[in-house]
Design a protein around this motif. Structure first.
Motif, PDB file in Angstrom:
ATOM      1  N   PRO A 273      46.273  41.111  42.164  1.00  0.00           N
ATOM      2  CA  PRO A 273      46.339  40.260  41.221  1.00  0.00           C
ATOM      3  C   PRO A 273      46.534  40.346  39.657  1.00  0.00           C
ATOM      4  N   GLU A 274      46.850  39.813  38.757  1.00  0.00           N
ATOM      5  CA  GLU A 274      46.997  40.065  37.184  1.00  0.00           C
ATOM      6  C   GLU A 274      45.100  39.291  37.046  1.00  0.00           C
ATOM      7  N   GLY A 275      44.452  40.089  36.849  1.00  0.00           N
ATOM      8  CA  GLY A 275      43.575  40.221  35.375  1.00  0.00           C
ATOM      9  C   GLY A 275      42.095  40.367  36.938  1.00  0.00           C
ATOM     10  N   TRP A 276      42.697  41.458  37.873  1.00  0.00           N
ATOM     11  CA  TRP A 276      41.250  41.595  38.660  1.00  0.00           C
ATOM     12  C   TRP A 276      40.841  42.833  37.855  1.00  0.00           C
ATOM     13  N   GLU A 277      39.543  42.750  38.483  1.00  0.00           N
ATOM     14  CA  GLU A 277      39.101  44.303  38.857  1.00  0.00           C
ATOM     15  C   GLU A 277      38.491  44.900  39.639  1.00  0.00           C
ATOM     16  N   PHE A 278      38.160  46.886  39.777  1.00  0.00           N
ATOM     17  CA  PHE A 278      37.725  46.644  40.982  1.00  0.00           C
ATOM     18  C   PHE A 278      36.007  47.534  40.615  1.00  0.00           C
ATOM     19  N   VAL A 279      35.044  46.392  41.659  1.00  0.00           N
ATOM     20  CA  VAL A 279      33.847  46.633  41.212  1.00  0.00           C
ATOM     21  C   VAL A 279      33.665  47.300  42.526  1.00  0.00           C
ATOM     22  N   PRO A 280      32.535  48.176  41.902  1.00  0.00           N
ATOM     23  CA  PRO A 280      32.419  49.401  43.212  1.00  0.00           C
ATOM     24  C   PRO A 280      30.932  49.417  43.803  1.00  0.00           C
ATOM     25  N   SER A 281      31.120  49.276  44.581  1.00  0.00           N
ATOM     26  CA  SER A 281      29.555  49.499  45.908  1.00  0.00           C
ATOM     27  C   SER A 281      28.488  49.486  45.172  1.00  0.00           C
ATOM     28  N   GLY A 282      27.010  49.267  45.862  1.00  0.00           N
ATOM     29  CA  GLY A 282      25.851  49.802  45.250  1.00  0.00           C
ATOM     30  C   GLY A 282      25.236  49.008  44.333  1.00  0.00           C
ATOM     31  N   ASP A 283      25.679  47.550  44.398  1.00  0.00           N
ATOM     32  CA  ASP A 283      24.851  46.514  43.932  1.00  0.00           C
ATOM     33  C   ASP A 283      25.296  45.506  45.207  1.00  0.00           C
ATOM     34  N   ALA A 284      24.024  44.908  45.820  1.00  0.00           N
ATOM     35  CA  ALA A 284      24.523  44.422  47.464  1.00  0.00           C
ATOM     36  C   ALA A 284      24.444  43.151  46.888  1.00  0.00           C
TER      37      ALA A 284
END
Length: 228
Positions: free
Chosen positions: A27-38
């Motif tokens: 959806p518009e306004g979304w971003e990808f947050v990579p794994s690594g910070d549980a």
């Protein structure tokens, strides 16, 4: 559909994403947050809708990050940052770390003693017993090792035995280089046969009989070249 079940894959034939085999666009306004910070990942899953992005690694599926609202992600990050700066939180984390380290140290000693009790070599081979117990323990007890030593489902004595046999399978036999037919039960049978071979070898040291350490696979794996 539960949010945590909404998984997406990278489309191998394009730059988009796939969900249940169909192309999807965040959806518009979304971003990808990579794994690594549980902590961040857990908060984001609780905060609202998100897509779990996964990929296949060897024979298992692994999450590599989340797609979620950029505004929500920014708010959760800011909230976490404030909490993590709290001196009281840092003191709790340090105390928890010390408790985990103390527990791990105690288990390491307990497990090494259990391995030594399982080995029970004759007095003349006590030095070899100590080296083997230390080697098996070093391999098996680290947190996250995924070995039988980390399970609570079987008694400690059985964990110790299984860890010794597994260590010997990889260090004193050709198991890691064997070409095993992909027939149901074949690998299990090979492992059973190697385990019996390992148990017979251990029995020689329990009985106290003579042993040519220069030609013994166990002694060689432990770096022994002369009599203990």
């Amino acid at each position: 559909m539960k949010k945590e079940e909404y998984t997406v894959w990278r489309n191998p034939r394009g730059n988009g994403l796939l969900h249940d085999g169909e192309s999807v666009t965040p959806p518009e306004g979304w971003e990808f947050v990579p794994s690594g910070d549980a902590g961040l990942t857990r908060r984001l899953k609780m905060a609202g809708e998100c897509w779990v992005m996964v990929h296949r690694r060897r024979n298992r599926i692994e999450a590599v990050g989340l797609w979620t609202s950029a505004r929500r992600a920014a708010a959760v990050r800011a909230e976490l940052e404030l909490e993590r700066r709290d001196p009281a939180r840092q003191r709790r984390l340090e105390a928890d770390k010390r408790r985990r380290e103390a527990k791990q140290a105690a288990y390491t000693v307990e497990f090494r003693n259990a391995v030594a009790a399982y080995l029970h070599f004759a007095e003349r081979w006590s030095g070899l017993e100590a080296k083997l117990a230390a080697a098996v323990t070093e391999h098996a007890v680290p947190v996250g090792s995924g070995t039988v030593a980390r399970t609570q489902r079987i008694p400690l004595e059985r964990r110790a035995e299984a860890a010794v046999i597994a260590w010997m399978r990889h260090r004193t036999t050709a198991y890691d280089h064997m070409r095993i037919a992909r027939v149901k039960g074949e690998r299990r049978e090979v492992r059973r046969q190697l385990a019996e071979r390992s148990r017979r070898l251990l029995e020689r040291y329990r009985s106290g009989e003579e042993a040519d350490l220069r030609n013994c696979p166990l002694a060689q794996a432990l770096g022994e070249s002369g009599e203990a």
